[in-house]
Design an enzyme around this catalytic site. Structure first.
Site, PDB file in Angstrom:
ATOM      1  N   SER A  67       0.722  -0.737   0.124  1.00 15.69           N
ATOM      2  CA  SER A  67      -0.036  -0.018  -0.016  1.00 15.69           C
ATOM      3  C   SER A  67       0.320   1.149   0.343  1.00 15.69           C
ATOM      4  O   SER A  67       1.496   1.305  -1.018  1.00 15.69           O
ATOM      5  CB  SER A  67      -1.448   0.006   1.141  1.00 15.69           C
ATOM      6  OG  SER A  67      -1.949   0.890   0.934  1.00 15.69           O
ATOM      7  N   GLU A 376     -12.820   6.120   6.035  1.00 21.04           N
ATOM      8  CA  GLU A 376     -11.751   6.089   7.717  1.00 21.04           C
ATOM      9  C   GLU A 376     -11.530   7.546   6.770  1.00 21.04           C
ATOM     10  O   GLU A 376     -11.219   7.675   5.548  1.00 21.04           O
ATOM     11  CB  GLU A 376     -10.429   5.320   7.459  1.00 21.04           C
ATOM     12  CG  GLU A 376     -11.244   3.899   7.285  1.00 21.04           C
ATOM     13  CD  GLU A 376     -10.098   3.340   7.876  1.00 21.04           C
ATOM     14  OE1 GLU A 376      -9.658   2.903   9.508  1.00 21.04           O
ATOM     15  OE2 GLU A 376      -9.228   3.174   6.956  1.00 21.04           O
ATOM     16  N   ALA A 377     -10.743   8.450   7.810  1.00 17.68           N
ATOM     17  CA  ALA A 377     -10.457  10.088   7.106  1.00 17.68           C
ATOM     18  C   ALA A 377      -9.168   9.912   6.471  1.00 17.68           C
ATOM     19  O   ALA A 377      -9.283  10.297   5.364  1.00 17.68           O
ATOM     20  CB  ALA A 377      -9.979  10.886   8.374  1.00 17.68           C
ATOM     21  N   ASN A 378      -8.534   8.863   6.332  1.00 16.00           N
ATOM     22  CA  ASN A 378      -7.499   8.290   5.386  1.00 16.00           C
ATOM     23  C   ASN A 378      -8.118   8.943   4.423  1.00 16.00           C
ATOM     24  O   ASN A 378      -6.961   8.769   2.611  1.00 16.00           O
ATOM     25  CB  ASN A 378      -6.502   7.498   6.193  1.00 16.00           C
ATOM     26  CG  ASN A 378      -7.369   5.735   6.050  1.00 16.00           C
ATOM     27  OD1 ASN A 378      -7.692   6.434   4.904  1.00 16.00           O
ATOM     28  ND2 ASN A 378      -6.527   5.510   6.842  1.00 16.00           N
ATOM     29  N   ARG A 501      -4.249   4.817  20.622  1.00 17.33           N
ATOM     30  CA  ARG A 501      -4.482   3.399  20.584  1.00 17.33           C
ATOM     31  C   ARG A 501      -3.546   2.741  19.677  1.00 17.33           C
ATOM     32  O   ARG A 501      -2.460   3.303  19.363  1.00 17.33           O
ATOM     33  CB  ARG A 501      -5.315   2.956  19.705  1.00 17.33           C
ATOM     34  CG  ARG A 501      -5.257   4.360  17.834  1.00 17.33           C
ATOM     35  CD  ARG A 501      -5.873   3.999  16.721  1.00 17.33           C
ATOM     36  NE  ARG A 501      -6.088   2.583  15.911  1.00 17.33           N
ATOM     37  CZ  ARG A 501      -5.404   2.292  15.347  1.00 17.33           C
ATOM     38  NH1 ARG A 501      -5.339   3.629  14.888  1.00 17.33           N
ATOM     39  NH2 ARG A 501      -4.946   1.248  15.021  1.00 17.33           N
ATOM     40  N   SER A 503      -0.652   1.461  16.462  1.00 16.89           N
ATOM     41  CA  SER A 503      -1.248   0.971  15.254  1.00 16.89           C
ATOM     42  C   SER A 503      -1.194  -0.543  15.380  1.00 16.89           C
ATOM     43  O   SER A 503      -0.503  -1.417  16.409  1.00 16.89           O
ATOM     44  CB  SER A 503       0.206   1.509  15.132  1.00 16.89           C
ATOM     45  OG  SER A 503       0.644   0.975  13.742  1.00 16.89           O
ATOM     46  N   GLY A 504      -1.898  -0.846  14.005  1.00 12.69           N
ATOM     47  CA  GLY A 504      -1.854  -1.807  14.143  1.00 12.69           C
ATOM     48  C   GLY A 504      -1.122  -2.713  12.685  1.00 12.69           C
ATOM     49  O   GLY A 504      -0.899  -3.365  12.303  1.00 12.69           O
ATOM     50  N   THR A 505      -0.065  -2.014  12.616  1.00 10.44           N
ATOM     51  CA  THR A 505       0.666  -1.875  11.218  1.00 10.44           C
ATOM     52  C   THR A 505       2.090  -1.669  11.302  1.00 10.44           C
ATOM     53  O   THR A 505       2.860  -1.763  10.573  1.00 10.44           O
ATOM     54  CB  THR A 505       0.369  -0.693  10.219  1.00 10.44           C
ATOM     55  OG1 THR A 505      -0.005   0.797  10.298  1.00 10.44           O
ATOM     56  CG2 THR A 505      -1.445  -1.080   9.519  1.00 10.44           C
ATOM     57  N   ARG A 510      -0.673   5.640  19.117  1.00 12.75           N
ATOM     58  CA  ARG A 510      -0.813   6.925  17.840  1.00 12.75           C
ATOM     59  C   ARG A 510      -1.681   7.434  19.027  1.00 12.75           C
ATOM     60  O   ARG A 510      -2.408   6.694  19.814  1.00 12.75           O
ATOM     61  CB  ARG A 510      -1.412   6.817  16.976  1.00 12.75           C
ATOM     62  CG  ARG A 510      -1.051   6.006  15.720  1.00 12.75           C
ATOM     63  CD  ARG A 510      -1.506   5.584  14.194  1.00 12.75           C
ATOM     64  NE  ARG A 510      -0.734   4.741  13.031  1.00 12.75           N
ATOM     65  CZ  ARG A 510       0.150   4.610  12.828  1.00 12.75           C
ATOM     66  NH1 ARG A 510       1.076   5.670  13.034  1.00 12.75           N
ATOM     67  NH2 ARG A 510       0.309   3.872  11.607  1.00 12.75           N
TER      68      ARG A 510
END
Ligand code: 16G
Ligand code: MG
Length: 546
Positions: A67, A376-378, A501, A503-505, A510
């Site tokens: 990505s 998502e905001a992204n 939270r 990060s999951g990546t 964050r």
């Protein structure tokens, strides 16, 4: 049929697992430096075959991509039969297989997965795979193929595709010849479906000035160009920039949706002409954000929240004009990262649900609405129409010429939207359609509400797994006491909101903060980041976290 252990063992010997590395199936699959991923790709091939066998031989998808990550990274996402992300109950098996320490323990783990899930080995597996433009894809795809071959899988090689094209192919292959047929299972079929829908919606409208699209120097560039050949330039004037996929190191570098969203600025060296429309894809073209500059050259971002507002409003109008507003209700799904101003704006018109970060959560929640708009905001998002809503829309007979026009637009919109996953090309067409119908400039679109000033920062911590959230990631349950300190900091700030939270990546935590002014939002972000860093941080504490 029994498991061909020997085939797995000998193929595995060609894809040795690196020592001292632990792999975890994260928010969107595995992602790491490409040099470490060969064994993981091989094992993902095995897993996809098992998943297909488990689901009666339906086609499973494998997308090799990282990505928006830098070019030297790579990764892999698995796609379930309907075109959605791999069911979360199978993520643990992906992680187990990726971490088996030897060829023998890999075989044992395969056996374990078969037993735990009740896979029938006699079922023939079918898998379609594709990849993005990263140089490492070539050899990593070979590893995937070896994994598939070890389980004697029927394979379809989709080659170079965007992530959403691969999701589309999976759904088409699994629904071909059924009443739910989603489309022709080829990339050309994808282009034709979108182009036909867009032509229906755009023909006869007064054209807007051209849209400039930053392709992140990724797979979106060739794929956008292929699409433009099918749809023709007359209906869709587009200028593609950052469209080089052959120069080393250019992918996602100082450009692309993630850069634009996080830096809140145009791609480097792209001069914004005031009031013109711009958009940026990410590296695998499943995200898009829009932006423009005003007369003073000030940058304005139209992110996923703005897209959700635009799309929900337009669909509600069409539903009403078609005379369907009693039976078809629109809802919106967001995450905690949605700007508070967008949530306030949307809630005045539609039900809004907040869920944890990650497409799988949004997608799932959107399924509970007749029409579920999720973003998502992204910039990752799409619209889902429930099966009942689809039949309502197709069976409805309009009561006036204007209702009939609205209904045919609504039907075309269903085809224009890639309902399997967020899709930069499809979402771009959706936004362009709406702006065309409304005859809006980007500034007119932007007028719906003004974002609250906000700041997102990273904190490096010793162990991010210590951080456990609840309430759709808006509160921290663990480590104990941290949430109370955040609450105190937030209470001191006018219009303050902040959450933390893991990060999951990436290996970090964050911190998001928003407040009534730029300065107080920045200050709140730093205060909360310090609360986290003081007790759990790794390395020296920076004076400022951004
Ligand atoms: C992944 C997710 C994206 C999410 C991001 C959060 C998918 C397909 N992608 O890229 O939706 O916004 O992770 O990253 O689910 P983070 O956990 O590092 O903040
Ligand atoms: Mg992406």
């Amino acid at each position: 049929m029994s498991l061909n252990e020997q085939a797995i063992r000998s193929a595995s010997a060609n894809h040795p697992r690196p020592h001292n590395t632990t792999f975890a199936y994260g928010t969107a699959g595995f992602r790491a430096n490409a040099d470490t991923l060969d064994s993981t790709m091989f094992r993902v091939g095995i897993l996809a075959a098992l998943r297909s066998k488990k689901l009666a031989g339906q086609t499973i998808g494998i997308m090799v991509t990282a990505s928006h990550n830098p070019e030297q990274d790579n990764g892999v996402k698995l796609v379930d039969p309907h075109g959605e992300m791999l069911h979360s109950s199978w993520e643990q098996y992906a992680t187990l297989l990726a971490n088996a320490v030897s060829d023998d323990s890999l075989v044992a783990t395969v056996r374990q997965v078969i037993q735990a899930t009740g896979v029938d080995l006699a079922v023939k597996a079918k898998v379609v795979f594709g990849h993005d433009t990263r140089p490492s894809c070539r050899s990593l795809v070979r590893a995937v193929v070896d994994g598939l071959a070890a389980l004697d899988t029927d394979q379809v090689n989709a080659g170079l595709v965007t992530t959403p094209q691969l999701h589309y192919l999976v759904r088409c292959l699994n629904t071909e010849g059924t009443p739910e047929a989603y489309g022709e299972p080829t990339v050309d079929g994808y282009y034709r479906k979108l182009a036909t829908a867009y032509s229906t919606l755009a023909t006869g409208r007064h054209l807007l000035p051209a849209l400039t699209v930053d392709c992140a120097n990724g797979v979106g560039a060739p794929k956008l160009k292929e699409f433009l050949k099918v749809v023709g330039n007359d209906l869709l004037p587009i200028i593609a920039v950052r469209d080089s996929t052959t120069q080393a190191g250019h992918l996602n570098f100082d450009c692309g949706a993630d850069y634009v969203k996080t830096q809140q600025r145009a791609p480097r060296n792209v001069e914004l002409v005031p009031w013109q429309r711009y958009a940026s894809f990410d590296g695998d073209a499943d995200r898009i954000v829009f932006y423009y500059a005003d007369a003073d050259g000030v940058f304005h971002l139209l992110d996923g929240d703005k897209i959700a507002g635009l799309v929900a409003g337009f669909i509600m109008d069409l539903v009403k004009d078609a005379g369907l507003d009693d039976s078809v209700k629109v809802g919106v799904v967001q995450t905690a990262y949605a700007n508070g101003a967008s949530t306030k704006y949307l809630t005045e018109g539609v039900p809004v649900t907040c869920v944890p970060t990650g497409v799988k959560h949004l997608h799932h929640a959107a399924e509970s609405y007749d029409v579920g708009v999720y973003f998502e905001a992204n910039g990752h998002g799409t619209v889902l129409f429930s099966p009942l809503t689809l039949s309502t829309i197709s069976a409805h007979s309009p009561s006036s010429p204007s209702a009939s026009a609205a209904l045919s637009n609504l039907r075309a919109l269903v085809d224009l939207i890639n309902q399997t996953v967020g899709d930069a090309i499809s979402d771009m067409l959706l936004v362009e359609t709406i702006l065309l119908h409304r005859q809006w400039s980007p500034a007119q679109w932007d007028r719906a509400y003004s974002d609250y000033p906000n700041r997102l920062v990273k904190v490096l911590v010793a162990d991010r797994t210590q951080f456990v959230t609840s309430d759709a990631e808006r509160r921290l349950d663990k480590p104990e006491g941290v949430q109370a300190a955040i609450d105190d900091a937030v209470a001191k700030v006018d219009g303050g909101r902040s959450f933390v939270r893991p990060s999951g990546t990436e290996d970090c935590v964050r911190v998001y903060a928003e407040a009534a002014t730029r300065d107080t939002a920045d200050e709140l972000a730093n205060t909360v980041a310090r609360i986290v860093h003081d007790k759990f941080g790794k390395g020296p504490q920076p004076a400022s976290f951004f």
